[in-house]
Design an enzyme around this catalytic site. Structure first.
Site, mmCIF file in Angstrom:
data_model
loop_
_atom_site.group_PDB
_atom_site.id
_atom_site.type_symbol
_atom_site.label_atom_id
_atom_site.label_comp_id
_atom_site.label_asym_id
_atom_site.label_seq_id
_atom_site.Cartn_x
_atom_site.Cartn_y
_atom_site.Cartn_z
ATOM 1 N N ASP A 53 -7.273 -39.799 44.428
ATOM 2 C CA ASP A 53 -8.675 -40.199 44.517
ATOM 3 C C ASP A 53 -8.812 -41.087 45.752
ATOM 4 O O ASP A 53 -8.317 -42.207 45.770
ATOM 5 C CB ASP A 53 -9.057 -40.972 43.236
ATOM 6 C CG ASP A 53 -10.462 -41.558 43.288
ATOM 7 O OD1 ASP A 53 -11.179 -41.339 44.291
ATOM 8 O OD2 ASP A 53 -10.840 -42.247 42.318
ATOM 9 N N TRP A 77 -10.730 -47.540 38.386
ATOM 10 C CA TRP A 77 -10.954 -46.108 38.622
ATOM 11 C C TRP A 77 -9.745 -45.301 38.206
ATOM 12 O O TRP A 77 -9.873 -44.210 37.641
ATOM 13 C CB TRP A 77 -11.352 -45.850 40.067
ATOM 14 C CG TRP A 77 -12.648 -46.502 40.421
ATOM 15 C CD1 TRP A 77 -12.852 -47.484 41.344
ATOM 16 C CD2 TRP A 77 -13.936 -46.242 39.836
ATOM 17 N NE1 TRP A 77 -14.174 -47.844 41.370
ATOM 18 C CE2 TRP A 77 -14.858 -47.091 40.457
ATOM 19 C CE3 TRP A 77 -14.388 -45.364 38.855
ATOM 20 C CZ2 TRP A 77 -16.222 -47.111 40.136
ATOM 21 C CZ3 TRP A 77 -15.743 -45.373 38.512
ATOM 22 C CH2 TRP A 77 -16.637 -46.239 39.153
ATOM 23 N N LYS A 125 -19.129 -43.811 49.314
ATOM 24 C CA LYS A 125 -18.511 -45.048 49.783
ATOM 25 C C LYS A 125 -18.357 -45.018 51.306
ATOM 26 O O LYS A 125 -18.722 -45.944 51.994
ATOM 27 C CB LYS A 125 -17.145 -45.257 49.125
ATOM 28 C CG LYS A 125 -17.153 -45.215 47.607
ATOM 29 C CD LYS A 125 -17.572 -46.536 46.997
ATOM 30 C CE LYS A 125 -17.910 -46.438 45.521
ATOM 31 N NZ LYS A 125 -16.950 -45.781 44.663
HETATM 32 C C1 LIG Z 1 -16.791 -45.379 43.226
HETATM 33 C C2 LIG Z 1 -15.496 -44.776 42.871
HETATM 34 C C3 LIG Z 1 -15.381 -43.762 41.907
HETATM 35 C C4 LIG Z 1 -16.583 -43.250 41.134
HETATM 36 O O1 LIG Z 1 -17.274 -42.390 41.928
HETATM 37 P P1 LIG Z 1 -18.555 -41.562 41.408
HETATM 38 O O2 LIG Z 1 -18.807 -40.660 42.554
HETATM 39 O O3 LIG Z 1 -19.636 -42.564 41.143
HETATM 40 O O4 LIG Z 1 -18.150 -40.837 40.182
HETATM 41 C C5 LIG Z 1 -14.142 -43.231 41.660
HETATM 42 N N1 LIG Z 1 -13.047 -43.667 42.308
HETATM 43 C C6 LIG Z 1 -13.107 -44.638 43.247
HETATM 44 C C7 LIG Z 1 -11.870 -45.069 43.939
HETATM 45 C C8 LIG Z 1 -14.331 -45.222 43.546
HETATM 46 O O5 LIG Z 1 -14.399 -46.198 44.468
#
Ligand SMILES: *Cc1c(COP(=O)(O)O)cnc(C)c1O
Length: 354
Positions: free
Chosen positions: A166, A99, A190
């Protein structure tokens, strides 16, 4: 049979949240109407949005100098939107996995990016601790929890420049010094709610510095001036996220969930470390409390293990397709009981095959 949901994402949500969210689809707030068929400008929904935004700030212990928005496009859009709003000269990134790499690639389309540290040399099994943060960069970007490889920042960088993070896979899972961050974003699916909305929290004073004329949808400033309702928001995802935040608050807040998450993670990793059939895949000080990655040492008995998992009602334990092995996702809503069911299966398996 009770199913134990270890899915890495979309992940498990509290049962009470699902029930209440499901009710709202038929009859929202005893209005006789579905949440899905009323105006997002109705007083009932505006209150949901307000409540969601204020709960996010409350759980992060942030004051009036911060704003919280619920936008669309997932964390993946934030990979591009954050640099669009913040990157003027150059940005610093730390690469701790897939990511983070995606975030770097998207930022490079906007401007100059310095990757100041990376754990790619050892397959992203640790979090870099040695790096120098360039004071002339517009911001430093990190990924707090590496969902795929199973590492997690335990202490955050002390940065003099704005810190951007993030937090998609560990938002609201532990106490963090949120006011050390200038921008936090997290896809809901998540650890917070259904897919379809992304929490974006930022310090107001970081905006308006790039001189870029942004598309309205991609402009944090416009989105917050419109109270996160510039266009029709994803009403269901925001409502269910709000219910999850309320669930955390009602049960004792971040301290409560953090204590529970610690017990779950310890129970799981103790089993991995003491069980002769398995081993963890990342360096111990950086083990994630959200996604525990591990492998079976003797893959010849893999099918037996998977049969036992299935018989115990364990779902979603398979590792990400890019790394293989197993991944025990222990998001906020996963009960300790599910971890115990898993560790019991692991022990039984060792008794049979070790
Ligand atoms: C799942 C995830 C993403 C992607 O998220 P989307 O909402 O599907 O774009 C980005 N960063 C992390 C850390 C993730 O676990």
């Amino acid at each position: 049979m009770k199913i134990h949901n270890f899915s890495a994402g979309p992940g498990i949500l509290p049962h009470d949240v699902l029930r209440k969210a499901a009710e709202s689809v038929i009859d929202f707030n005893n209005s006789g109407l579905s949440l899905l068929e009323i105006s997002h400008r109705s007083a009932d929904f505006e209150q949901v949005m307000q409540q969601a935004r204020s709960l996010a700030k409350e759980l992060l212990e942030l004051g009036d100098d911060y704003e919280a928005l619920f936008l669309q496009g997932g964390a993946s859009l934030q990979f591009h939107m954050a640099p669009l709003n913040l990157l003027k000269n150059k940005a610093a990134y730390i690469n701790t996995g897939n990511w983070a790499s995606e975030a770097i690639a998207e930022a490079r389309k906007v401007g100059e990016v310095n990757v100041i540290a990376s754990s790619e040399d050892r397959k992203f099994t640790y979090i870099p601790t040695k790096y120098t943060i360039p004071i002339d960069a517009d911001y430093l970007h990190i990924t707090s929890n590496n969902t795929i490889f199973g590492t997690q920042w335990k202490e955050f960088p002390q940065a003099e420049i704005p810190l951007v993070c993030d937090m998609s896979s560990d938002i609201f899972s532990r106490k963090i010094p949120a006011n050390q961050f200038s921008l936090i974003y997290a896809g809901a699916q998540k650890n917070m709610g259904p897919a379809g909305t992304t929490l974006v929290v930022f310090k107001k004073d970081i905006l308006g510095k790039t001189g870029r004329n942004l598309p309205k949808m991609l402009d944090y400033e416009l989105q917050y001036k419109k109270d996160s309702m510039f266009n029709t928001p994803p009403v269901f995802a925001v409502y269910a996220s709000m219910l999850t935040m309320q669930w955390i608050k009602d049960n004792g807040g971040i301290e409560w969930i953090e204590a529970l998450n610690k017990i779950k993670a310890k129970t799981f990793y103790n089993e991995v470390d003491s069980n002769p059939m398995f081993e963890g895949t990342v360096e111990k000080p950086f083990r994630s409390y959200m996604n525990g990655t591990f492998v079976l040492k003797n893959t010849a008995v893999e099918q037996e293990f998977e049969r036992m998992l299935k018989e115990a009602g364990i779902s979603g334990l398979k590792g990400h397709r890019s790394v293989g092995g197993y991944r025990c996702s222990m998001y906020n809503a996963l009960p300790l009981e599910s971890i115990k069911v898993l560790t019991n299966v692991m022990r039984e398996f060792a008794n049979k095959f070790a």
